[in-house]
Design a protein around this motif. Structure first.
Motif, PDB file in Angstrom:
ATOM      1  N   ARG A  47       0.929  -0.824  -0.116  1.00 57.77           N
ATOM      2  CA  ARG A  47       0.190   0.359  -0.304  1.00 57.77           C
ATOM      3  C   ARG A  47       1.107   1.327  -0.430  1.00 57.77           C
ATOM      4  N   ASP A  83       0.287   5.931   3.195  1.00 52.82           N
ATOM      5  CA  ASP A  83      -0.450   6.597   4.205  1.00 52.82           C
ATOM      6  C   ASP A  83      -0.818   7.236   5.292  1.00 52.82           C
ATOM      7  N   ARG A 121      -5.196  13.663   3.293  1.00 54.58           N
ATOM      8  CA  ARG A 121      -4.455  12.541   4.128  1.00 54.58           C
ATOM      9  C   ARG A 121      -4.171  11.419   2.382  1.00 54.58           C
ATOM     10  N   GLU A 145     -12.314   3.415   1.463  1.00 61.29           N
ATOM     11  CA  GLU A 145     -12.557   3.263   3.131  1.00 61.29           C
ATOM     12  C   GLU A 145     -13.890   4.541   3.162  1.00 61.29           C
ATOM     13  N   ASP A 164     -11.044   2.229   8.360  1.00 59.99           N
ATOM     14  CA  ASP A 164     -11.595   3.707   7.907  1.00 59.99           C
ATOM     15  C   ASP A 164     -13.101   3.737   7.393  1.00 59.99           C
ATOM     16  N   ARG A 217     -11.998   7.218  14.892  1.00 58.37           N
ATOM     17  CA  ARG A 217     -11.605   5.780  15.218  1.00 58.37           C
ATOM     18  C   ARG A 217     -10.896   5.601  15.752  1.00 58.37           C
TER      19      ARG A 217
HETATM   20 MG    MG Z   1      -7.154   3.154   6.421  1.00 58.12          MG
END
Ligand code: MG
Ligand code: PEP
Length: 749
Positions: free
Chosen positions: A507, A510, A533, A606, A630, A640
């Protein structure tokens, strides 16, 4: 006035020191102290009350009250004037005690004849130890000088209590840091561990408490403060300009270090007879007491800063560094107020568990604890004050509870739990090489989540079929400066080598929200979780994204490459990110570098919006992975990271499961591979619900693969799908109860 205060407190402290130097222990020593204080202050009564447990105070010594009541008279925290002093950690001074709110006299003590009352808390660094009281028949308020003198005396008594000066074999008194304590926090990572406390910041031990020469002592304090100021300035110079949070903290340090009020109060304590160290601790204790009463997060942070600064000053004055020479115990459980991911990684596999006074479930330290597969409990209030190096401790990461110095019963219960967990782990290990399939043979691919090299050995041990989510940002977060492309390429190549042909889904960065790189400029955002983000940053700051993509391409060097973009909210974002990757591949080809054997490009789903993207998106994406952490926060609008709301909504609510079914359907209709890689995939019941909703690929923390597979092997997905439909038809909100009942009825493997 000032002069009298100096002589009052200095005289009291000197006499206290002499009394402490006499060869007496425990009760005898306490008796002498109350006698000395009563005489010195020319008052009828002096008594010391100490905590028996966290809620109960006990009269431990008295001059003037009925001696028979010693160790008999007890009161609860908040009860009567003594209890009030203890609860509020503040002084009560009254000429007419019986008319004070909350007054309650203890008939067995014979105190009804005393009108005046002065009580000061005995506390050390925010830890309540007891109350020191003087009383007199005559109705008079004690003067400021006397109040101050008694307060300073209480401070020394607190230190002496801490050092065990009042306990001996014959004292029926609880010593601090000896009795069992259970503290409830939040679960950061599941699992249970038993071991011994290892303090990340061992406390400074102050043994000289009283001074003989106030001038020389003030000089020593000022020299210490000067060294502190220089060190804070150096830190500020070295701090990166772009790391605003860090700089803010250092600026606050500088402000306190230069505060005249702070220095003056400490000098005053020295004038009254305390040593420089004791003067610093007195300030620190008061700041901690205030901290417990301040709800405002900003002010709390500043009081924490002052606390840190006091610790630094104490270390300068005592010459005690972090390295106290103590031997790390066999089964260390790390206790810290907070810890950075890099520092935690340095301890690495040595640790059996981690307990943080602050911390949060989504913090980087939590991510590392997860990678190290050790239990973590966060938000454990007071643990850094309560725990001492070497104390026995049980960390229950499942319940988010810490048992410090547990009694035999609690320890035995936990040992049973740990044995059962070990037996279960052995049972799960036996399933390692069995494919996960339900009773009808419907397969679910089991993948693991990873983020650091230390995770990779789990690929073999857990039976994972590949890495379904490799969180690349951890490598960026662990450093002080932007990693170089060559470093990243080397690291990714090592990951692929360790994966030994198994698929690894990388990934891309992030960052943003809670994941902040200290060396990258970042705007202040009102709501960072919904801010700039993940792929949004990547598309705006193409330089970093391109560098990372190049590193990935070079690392794959003839092997297959799988890249996934985080937090894609719209098709156009995916198209743009995918274009960037394809262009980099072309460029690498031009440069004559070897190319990946094949490339898969996917998106993390997400935000709910992506579930409604055009079919073209699902056709273009080679795969989609649901980032449930997410997705759930945005689906329910429940942060969260916010303890107040993060558990409020059930993953097994039919609203969420129906939404998952919708995503499954869209992917099926378009022939798109789909997986789920949020934390819920690692919870057996949730994982089973996802399988019932049609998911056939799950990626989770390695330790969860065994338990999830164990349940899948016993279940029947068609039956689970039917349970979902039945629950919907009957209008229930969540399917949890039905599913739990179903799982209970399943045969054991
Ligand atoms: Mg995430
Ligand atoms: C998620 O959001 O579910 C996810 C896997 O990503 P992260 O937890 O790193 O945000």
């Amino acid at each position: 006035m000032q002069d009298r205060s100096e002589s009052e407190s200095r005289r009291l402290l000197r006499r206290l020191r002499d009394t402490l130097a006499e060869p007496a222990r425990g009760q005898e020593r306490l008796d002498r102290i109350v006698g000395m204080i009563a005489e010195s202050m020319r008052t009828d009564v002096c008594s010391i009350y100490l905590f028996r447990d966290r809620e109960t105070l006990e009269l431990c010594a008295t001059r003037g009250l009925n001696p028979e009541s010693v160790h008999r008279t007890r009161m609860r925290l908040g009860e009567g004037l003594v209890g009030r002093v203890a609860r509020t950690a503040s002084i009560v001074n009254t000429a007419d005690a019986p008319s004070e709110k909350g007054f309650r006299y203890m008939p067995e003590t014979g105190e009804e004849i005393y009108s005046s009352f002065l009580g000061v808390p005995i506390q050390r660094l925010g830890e309540k130890l007891g109350v020191l009281v003087v009383q007199a028949r005559e109705a008079r308020a004690y003067s400021d000088d006397e109040v101050y003198a008694l307060d300073v005396t209480a401070m020394v008594l607190a230190e002496m209590t801490e050092l065990g000066a009042f306990t001996s074999d014959d004292t029926p008194m609880a010593t601090p840091h000896k009795h069992p304590v259970m503290i409830r926090g939040g679960s950061g990572q599941e699992g249970t561990a038993e071991g011994q406390v290892w303090l990340h910041e061992p406390r400074v031990v102050v043994t000289n408490l009283v001074n003989d020469d106030p001038e020389a002592e003030c000089e020593r304090l000022r020299a210490g403060v000067e060294r502190l100021r220089v060190s804070v300035d150096d830190l500020l110079q070295a701090a990166s300009l772009s790391d605003k949070d860090h700089r803010d903290v250092l600026e606050a340090y500088r402000m306190f270090a230069n505060s005249r009020g702070w220095l003056r109060r400490m000098e005053q304590s020295i004038e009254s007879g305390l040593s420089a160290e004791a003067a610093v601790e007195k300030e620190q204790s008061e700041a901690r007491a205030r901290l417990q009463l301040v709800p405002d997060p900003y002010l709390r942070d500043r009081l924490h800063d002052l606390d840190d600064l006091s610790n630094r000053l104490l270390r300068i004055l005592t010459g005690q560094g972090r390295d106290t020479g103590a031997q790390m115990p066999d089964r260390p459980i790390l206790i810290a107020r907070n810890i950075g991911p890099g520092e935690l990684l340095e301890y690495g596999k040595l640790l059996k568990g981690v307990v943080l006074e602050e911390g949060s479930v989504g913090s980087h330290a939590a991510v590392v604890a997860r990678a190290l597969a050790i239990p973590l409990v966060v938000h454990v209030e007071g643990v850094t004050t309560e725990a001492l190096n070497g104390d026995s401790i049980i960390v229950d990461g499942d319940e988010g509870v810490v048992h410090l110095r547990p009694d035999a019963g609690v320890a035995a219960a936990f040992r049973d739990k740990i044995v059962m967990q070990t037996q279960a782990a052995e049972r799960f290990a036996a399933l390692r090489d069995r494919p996960a399939a339900d009773r009808n043979g419907t397969r679910v691919a089991m993948m693991m989540n990873a983020g650091i090299m230390a995770d990779l050995p789990s690929l073999k041990g857990s039976g994972a079929e590949g890495v379904g989510l490799f969180r690349t940002e951890l490598q960026f977060l662990l450093r002080n400066s932007m990693p170089r492309r060559s470093d990243l390429a080397a690291l990714y190549a090592r990951v692929l080598k360790a994966a030994d042909g198994k698929r690894v889904v990388f990934r891309t960065l992030d960052i943003g929200s809670d994941k902040v790189m200290p060396y990258m400029n970042r705007p202040e955002e009102p709501n960072p979780a919904m801010g700039w983000r993940a792929v949004r940053v990547g598309l705006d700051k193409k330089g970093v994204m391109r560098m990372q993509l190049q590193a990935l391409i070079r690392a794959s060097n003839g092997k297959p490459l799988t890249v996934m973009f985080p937090l894609v909210a719209e098709m156009s974002e995916f198209t743009a990110a995918r274009e960037l990757l394809l262009r980099e591949i072309e460029r690498e080809a031009h440069l004559g570098h070897p190319l990946p054997e094949k490339v898969e490009v996917g998106a993390m789903l997400e935000t709910p919006s992506l579930a409604f993207a055009p079919d073209a998106f699902f056709k273009m994406a080679d795969f989609v992975s649901i980032g449930g952490n997410d997705l759930k926060q945005f689906f329910y609008a429940a942060d969260r990271e916010n303890e107040l709301v993060r558990r409020r909504y059930d993953t097994l609510s039919l609203s969420f499961i129906t939404f998952i079914q919708k995503i499954v359907k869209r992917c099926e209709d378009n022939g798109t591979m789909l997986s789920f890689c949020g934390e819920d995939a690692g919870r057996p019941i949730e994982a089973l619900a996802f399988a019932g909703a049609g998911l056939r690929r799950l990626s989770m923390r390695p330790a969860a693969i065994g338990p999830v597979k164990d349940l899948i092997l016993r279940a029947d997905f068609a039956e689970v799908a039917q349970i979902i439909e039945d629950a919907k038809a009957s209008g229930e909100e969540t399917l949890r109860q039905r599913l739990v009942d179903y799982v209970r009825r399943l045969p054991i493997n």
